[in-house]
Enzyme design. Structure first.
Site, mmCIF file in Angstrom:
data_model
loop_
_atom_site.group_PDB
_atom_site.id
_atom_site.type_symbol
_atom_site.label_atom_id
_atom_site.label_comp_id
_atom_site.label_asym_id
_atom_site.label_seq_id
_atom_site.Cartn_x
_atom_site.Cartn_y
_atom_site.Cartn_z
ATOM 1 N N HIS A 101 1.189 -0.896 0.607
ATOM 2 C CA HIS A 101 -0.442 -0.341 -0.023
ATOM 3 C C HIS A 101 0.793 1.240 -0.169
ATOM 4 O O HIS A 101 2.245 1.097 0.451
ATOM 5 C CB HIS A 101 -0.502 -0.063 1.410
ATOM 6 C CG HIS A 101 -0.008 -0.821 2.684
ATOM 7 N ND1 HIS A 101 0.464 -0.930 2.753
ATOM 8 C CD2 HIS A 101 -0.050 0.812 3.302
ATOM 9 C CE1 HIS A 101 0.529 -1.223 4.146
ATOM 10 N NE2 HIS A 101 0.517 0.154 4.098
ATOM 11 N N HIS A 103 0.663 5.225 1.556
ATOM 12 C CA HIS A 103 0.652 6.451 2.000
ATOM 13 C C HIS A 103 0.178 7.757 1.375
ATOM 14 O O HIS A 103 1.370 8.069 0.575
ATOM 15 C CB HIS A 103 1.048 6.157 2.968
ATOM 16 C CG HIS A 103 0.642 5.639 4.578
ATOM 17 N ND1 HIS A 103 0.280 5.595 5.320
ATOM 18 C CD2 HIS A 103 1.852 3.822 4.697
ATOM 19 C CE1 HIS A 103 0.166 3.925 5.928
ATOM 20 N NE2 HIS A 103 1.024 3.852 5.141
#
Length: 138
Positions: A101, A103
């Protein structure tokens, strides 16, 4: 490719509710439940990849373009002054959920330091040796 035990697979797949900013066939972008700043988002691929090294190259390419779009939207909508992209790989790097992922963290003038470090030093000999070692591993 899903991991039935992965919380980010469940969020990206819509099994767990989230504040979703964007969704397509490859990604879901959500607001982080523990934001570093107002508007902090996570880009989650719908398929499971443990980290950047496991990520499919096409998905990686799309992820960076999407990060740019999300950051630009944050600057427009939130009037933030910039944004950080943070992507951790491995426990030592701060990764706590082992589903790739990114941010996207809006930054505001006068806000707290979020991503920073003290620059170190290295001799030209050390840099040359490191470049050779890393290059040989490619």
């Amino acid at each position: 490719m899903k991991d039935e035990t992965c919380i980010f697979c469940k969020i990206a797949g819509g099994e767990i509710p989230s504040a979703t900013l964007y969704e397509d066939e490859t990604f879901r972008v959500i607001l982080d439940l523990g934001p570093a700043s107002r508007g902090h988002a996570l880009i989650l691929p719908k398929d499971h990849y443990a980290d950047l090294c496991a990520l499919d190259e096409q998905v990686a390419s799309k992820a960076l373009g999407l990060a740019a779009r999300i950051g630009a939207a944050m600057k427009k909508a939130l009037k933030c002054d910039g944004f950080n992209l943070v992507q951790n790989n491995g426990t030592a790097a701060g990764q706590t959920v082992f589903h790739f992922h990114i941010h996207v963290i809006p930054r505001y003038e006068g806000g707290p330091q979020i991503v920073s470090w003290e620059p170190g030093t290295a001799s030209s000999e050390e840099l040359a040796r490191l470049a050779e070692e890393i290059g040989a591993a490619l």
